[in-house]
Design a protein around this motif. Structure first.
Motif, PDB file in Angstrom:
ATOM      1  N   GLU A  42       0.820  -1.201   0.000  1.00 32.99           N
ATOM      2  CA  GLU A  42       0.000   0.000   0.000  1.00 32.99           C
ATOM      3  C   GLU A  42       0.860   1.260   0.000  1.00 32.99           C
ATOM      4  N   TYR A  43       1.996   1.199   0.664  1.00 28.41           N
ATOM      5  CA  TYR A  43       2.937   2.323   0.734  1.00 28.41           C
ATOM      6  C   TYR A  43       3.547   2.622  -0.627  1.00 28.41           C
ATOM      7  N   SER A  44       3.674   1.595  -1.457  1.00 26.19           N
ATOM      8  CA  SER A  44       4.353   1.739  -2.750  1.00 26.19           C
ATOM      9  C   SER A  44       3.469   2.342  -3.827  1.00 26.19           C
ATOM     10  N   ILE A  45       2.180   2.343  -3.612  1.00 25.47           N
ATOM     11  CA  ILE A  45       1.250   2.853  -4.615  1.00 25.47           C
ATOM     12  C   ILE A  45       1.258   4.373  -4.600  1.00 25.47           C
ATOM     13  N   LEU A  46       1.441   4.967  -5.767  1.00 26.05           N
ATOM     14  CA  LEU A  46       1.519   6.417  -5.895  1.00 26.05           C
ATOM     15  C   LEU A  46       0.154   6.992  -6.257  1.00 26.05           C
ATOM     16  N   LYS A  47      -0.191   8.087  -5.585  1.00 28.98           N
ATOM     17  CA  LYS A  47      -1.452   8.776  -5.852  1.00 28.98           C
ATOM     18  C   LYS A  47      -1.298   9.727  -7.033  1.00 28.98           C
ATOM     19  N   THR A  48      -2.395  10.031  -7.691  1.00 26.81           N
ATOM     20  CA  THR A  48      -2.393  11.020  -8.756  1.00 26.81           C
ATOM     21  C   THR A  48      -3.354  12.156  -8.376  1.00 26.81           C
ATOM     22  N   HIS A  49      -3.493  13.128  -9.265  1.00 29.14           N
ATOM     23  CA  HIS A  49      -4.392  14.244  -8.998  1.00 29.14           C
ATOM     24  C   HIS A  49      -5.858  13.842  -9.125  1.00 29.14           C
ATOM     25  N   ILE A  50      -6.118  12.643  -9.648  1.00 31.54           N
ATOM     26  CA  ILE A  50      -7.473  12.099  -9.699  1.00 31.54           C
ATOM     27  C   ILE A  50      -7.638  11.194  -8.484  1.00 31.54           C
ATOM     28  N   PRO A  51      -8.545  11.503  -7.554  1.00 38.47           N
ATOM     29  CA  PRO A  51      -8.575  10.817  -6.253  1.00 38.47           C
ATOM     30  C   PRO A  51      -8.666   9.306  -6.315  1.00 38.47           C
ATOM     31  N   ASN A  52      -9.356   8.777  -7.310  1.00 37.55           N
ATOM     32  CA  ASN A  52      -9.568   7.332  -7.384  1.00 37.55           C
ATOM     33  C   ASN A  52      -8.725   6.670  -8.475  1.00 37.55           C
ATOM     34  N   LEU A  53      -7.614   7.305  -8.851  1.00 36.44           N
ATOM     35  CA  LEU A  53      -6.687   6.720  -9.827  1.00 36.44           C
ATOM     36  C   LEU A  53      -5.286   6.680  -9.222  1.00 36.44           C
ATOM     37  N   ASP A  54      -4.752   5.481  -9.054  1.00 44.15           N
ATOM     38  CA  ASP A  54      -3.423   5.277  -8.482  1.00 44.15           C
ATOM     39  C   ASP A  54      -2.529   4.535  -9.463  1.00 44.15           C
ATOM     40  N   VAL A  55      -1.220   4.575  -9.181  1.00 46.02           N
ATOM     41  CA  VAL A  55      -0.235   3.933 -10.054  1.00 46.02           C
ATOM     42  C   VAL A  55       0.775   3.156  -9.211  1.00 46.02           C
ATOM     43  N   LEU A  56       1.036   1.917  -9.610  1.00 48.00           N
ATOM     44  CA  LEU A  56       2.161   1.158  -9.076  1.00 48.00           C
ATOM     45  C   LEU A  56       3.226   1.179 -10.164  1.00 48.00           C
ATOM     46  N   PRO A  57       4.319   1.917  -9.963  1.00 50.49           N
ATOM     47  CA  PRO A  57       5.231   2.224 -11.065  1.00 50.49           C
ATOM     48  C   PRO A  57       6.179   1.093 -11.418  1.00 50.49           C
ATOM     49  N   SER A  58       6.915   1.302 -12.502  1.00 46.28           N
ATOM     50  CA  SER A  58       7.976   0.373 -12.908  1.00 46.28           C
ATOM     51  C   SER A  58       9.237   1.179 -13.193  1.00 46.28           C
ATOM     52  N   PHE A  59      10.366   0.456 -13.255  1.00 48.48           N
ATOM     53  CA  PHE A  59      11.660   1.073 -13.522  1.00 48.48           C
ATOM     54  C   PHE A  59      12.492   0.123 -14.377  1.00 48.48           C
ATOM     55  N   PRO A  60      13.519   0.633 -15.054  1.00 49.61           N
ATOM     56  CA  PRO A  60      14.335  -0.226 -15.928  1.00 49.61           C
ATOM     57  C   PRO A  60      14.914  -1.452 -15.223  1.00 49.61           C
ATOM     58  N   THR A  61      15.184  -1.352 -13.932  1.00 52.74           N
ATOM     59  CA  THR A  61      15.751  -2.498 -13.210  1.00 52.74           C
ATOM     60  C   THR A  61      14.760  -3.656 -13.090  1.00 52.74           C
ATOM     61  N   ASP A  62      13.503  -3.437 -13.456  1.00 54.69           N
ATOM     62  CA  ASP A  62      12.501  -4.503 -13.367  1.00 54.69           C
ATOM     63  C   ASP A  62      12.753  -5.626 -14.375  1.00 54.69           C
ATOM     64  N   GLU A  63      13.638  -5.390 -15.321  1.00 58.61           N
ATOM     65  CA  GLU A  63      14.004  -6.436 -16.278  1.00 58.61           C
ATOM     66  C   GLU A  63      14.518  -7.684 -15.569  1.00 58.61           C
ATOM     67  N   ARG A  64      15.032  -7.514 -14.359  1.00 55.14           N
ATOM     68  CA  ARG A  64      15.633  -8.636 -13.628  1.00 55.14           C
ATOM     69  C   ARG A  64      14.612  -9.699 -13.236  1.00 55.14           C
ATOM     70  N   PHE A  65      13.327  -9.375 -13.278  1.00 58.45           N
ATOM     71  CA  PHE A  65      12.311 -10.354 -12.897  1.00 58.45           C
ATOM     72  C   PHE A  65      12.386 -11.582 -13.793  1.00 58.45           C
ATOM     73  N   SER A  66      12.460 -11.363 -15.109  1.00 54.63           N
ATOM     74  CA  SER A  66      12.494 -12.496 -16.036  1.00 54.63           C
ATOM     75  C   SER A  66      13.769 -13.313 -15.854  1.00 54.63           C
ATOM     76  N   GLN A  67      14.872 -12.644 -15.570  1.00 53.83           N
ATOM     77  CA  GLN A  67      16.116 -13.367 -15.313  1.00 53.83           C
ATOM     78  C   GLN A  67      15.975 -14.266 -14.092  1.00 53.83           C
ATOM     79  N   ALA A  68      15.379 -13.726 -13.020  1.00 55.63           N
ATOM     80  CA  ALA A  68      15.177 -14.523 -11.812  1.00 55.63           C
ATOM     81  C   ALA A  68      14.255 -15.709 -12.086  1.00 55.63           C
ATOM     82  N   ALA A  69      13.230 -15.473 -12.898  1.00 54.89           N
ATOM     83  CA  ALA A  69      12.285 -16.549 -13.223  1.00 54.89           C
ATOM     84  C   ALA A  69      12.962 -17.656 -14.021  1.00 54.89           C
TER      85      ALA A  69
END
Length: 415
Positions: free
Chosen positions: A205-232
């Motif tokens: 819940e802490y990781s979810i970012l709020k936007t200026h629209i009260p009921n629209l949130d974002v769980l972001p991604s970053f380039p380092t997320d490529e490592r997920f497939s490697q781990a899998a």
């Protein structure tokens, strides 16, 4: 020196020079003035607010006084000799008044994987545009979350979410992949938070970012997320099983089941365990299609291969209850796309929405200014008025048809 050793020696140097995630988010985060401007843009007049609540203006005024006395809302804005009610005001008032919303229908959570392995089909633009448009529909007030699984991380830039605390230096910015890999990464921020006594739910819940629209949130991604497939793949080499693809559902979707009515997942143009995790977690598929010959050939190949991909997943694709394609970037002015549009409709039949998202310079203008097209104001002159009207009109048509077709499906777990 052995190449692997040389590469290992580069790691600390790379880490020292890496721009922090916090910096990246702050760079795309809007200033207070920007946020206030967007909030005002989405405000409604007192008369419109009363109409949205289904009551006369005088009755609405009386209820607002009562709501203020009970602390339901704070003072509304007063500009140009009229009262302005923000989206936050309207959500709080309508919930307090007991005005029905979509979640009252209790038909289960909708998790839409917006997917196409063809790059450049406008997946991210489609995701953020649909999410914002759906979140802005006050008669339904759906709680909407975007999960960005594209390591390019474009969605957190386009939405430009606000950090929740004024002390930005205290913020950790975790992605969906950080949470999915979790404590198996011993030196990770996630592992540190667990060691400090935070629960998985609190971290999520802490990781979810709020936007200026009260009921629209974002769980972001970053380039380092490529490592997920490697781990899998490394886990697959050891065990012969791709169990990582179940983590999006178990570690993110299910813990958030009571928090959101609609979740849209944006994946990159790849076929890998990270994109498969979205296939495993979703219960609906939406495929953006550009009406260009090469794009349609690539999309057709993707659709042909999709059943085989799903057959290798733990659920075997039984989790998916809904499938539609949507034509995007449709150029109606030049007439060049009409033949391909007819071909797409002939092949896909009822599996493609009739409404199209039309090509418009408003989408490029919105992206350049870290906004959605719904945030653009004509007086800012960021694009021609006609282009903005076309973008918003076609999006509203597509959203209306999409939601109507979703209504025909029961997404409850018991079904």
């Amino acid at each position: 020196m052995h190449i692997s050793k040389r590469l290992s020696n580069l790691t600390p140097l790379i880490e020292q020079n890496e721009i922090s995630r916090l910096q990246a988010v702050i760079e795309s985060t809007k200033t207070t003035d920007d946020i206030n401007s967007l909030i005002i843009h989405h405000c409604v007049s007192q008369a419109d607010a009363a109409r949205m609540c289904g009551m006369s203006l005088n009755t609405f005024k009386d209820r607002v006084v009562e709501a203020k006395e009970q602390g339901v809302i704070d003072d509304v804005m007063f500009e140009s000799n009229k009262y302005l009610y923000s989206l936050g005001h309207m959500h709080a008032l309508m919930d307090w008044m007991g005005i029905p919303k979509w979640s009252d229908k209790n038909k289960g959570n909708i998790i839409i994987n917006v997917v196409n392995q063809k790059g450049g089909t406008g997946k991210s633009t489609t995701v953020i545009s649909l999410a914002a448009g759906i979140a802005l529909r006050m008669n339904e007030r759906r709680r909407v979350l975007i999960i960005d699984l594209d390591p390019q991380g474009t969605l957190q830039q386009v939405t430009a979410p606000r950090l929740r605390d004024s002390d930005a230096s205290s913020e950790l910015v975790l992605s969906a992949v950080d949470i999915m890999l979790g404590s198996e990464e011993k030196d990770s921020d996630y592992a540190q938070l667990i060691a400090n006594g935070y629960t998985h739910q609190e971290i999520l819940e802490y990781s979810i970012l709020k936007t200026h629209i009260p009921n629209l949130d974002v769980l972001p991604s970053f380039p380092t997320d490529e490592r997920f497939s490697q781990a899998a793949w490394m886990e697959y080499a050891k065990t012969g099983e791709l169990m990582h693809v179940k983590r999006l559902k178990s570690k993110i979707i299910e813990p958030l089941s009571n928090h959101y009515d609609l979740i849209l997942i944006d994946t990159g143009p790849h076929v890998n365990p990270l994109s498969w995790s979205a296939l495993e977690a979703c219960n609906a598929l939406l495929v953006p299609v550009c009406p260009r010959k090469l794009d349609w050939v690539s999309t057709g190949q993707f659709l042909s291969n999709l059943p085989e991909q799903m057959s290798y997943l733990p659920s075997k694709g039984d989790n998916v209850k809904f499938f539609k394609a949507i034509t995007v970037n449709y150029d109606e002015e030049q007439g060049r796309d009409i033949e391909m549009l007819h071909q797409i409709k002939t092949v896909l039949g009822r599996d493609v929405l009739n409404a199209t998202i039309k090509r418009s310079s408003a989408f490029e203008a919105a992206s350049r200014n870290y906004r959605t097209v719904f945030d653009l104001r004509k007086k800012d002159n960021l694009c021609p008025d006609r282009q903005l009207d076309k973008a918003i009109s076609s999006l509203n048509d597509a959203i209306r048809e999409l939601l109507l077709t979703l209504e025909d499906v029961d997404f409850s777990e018991e079904n």
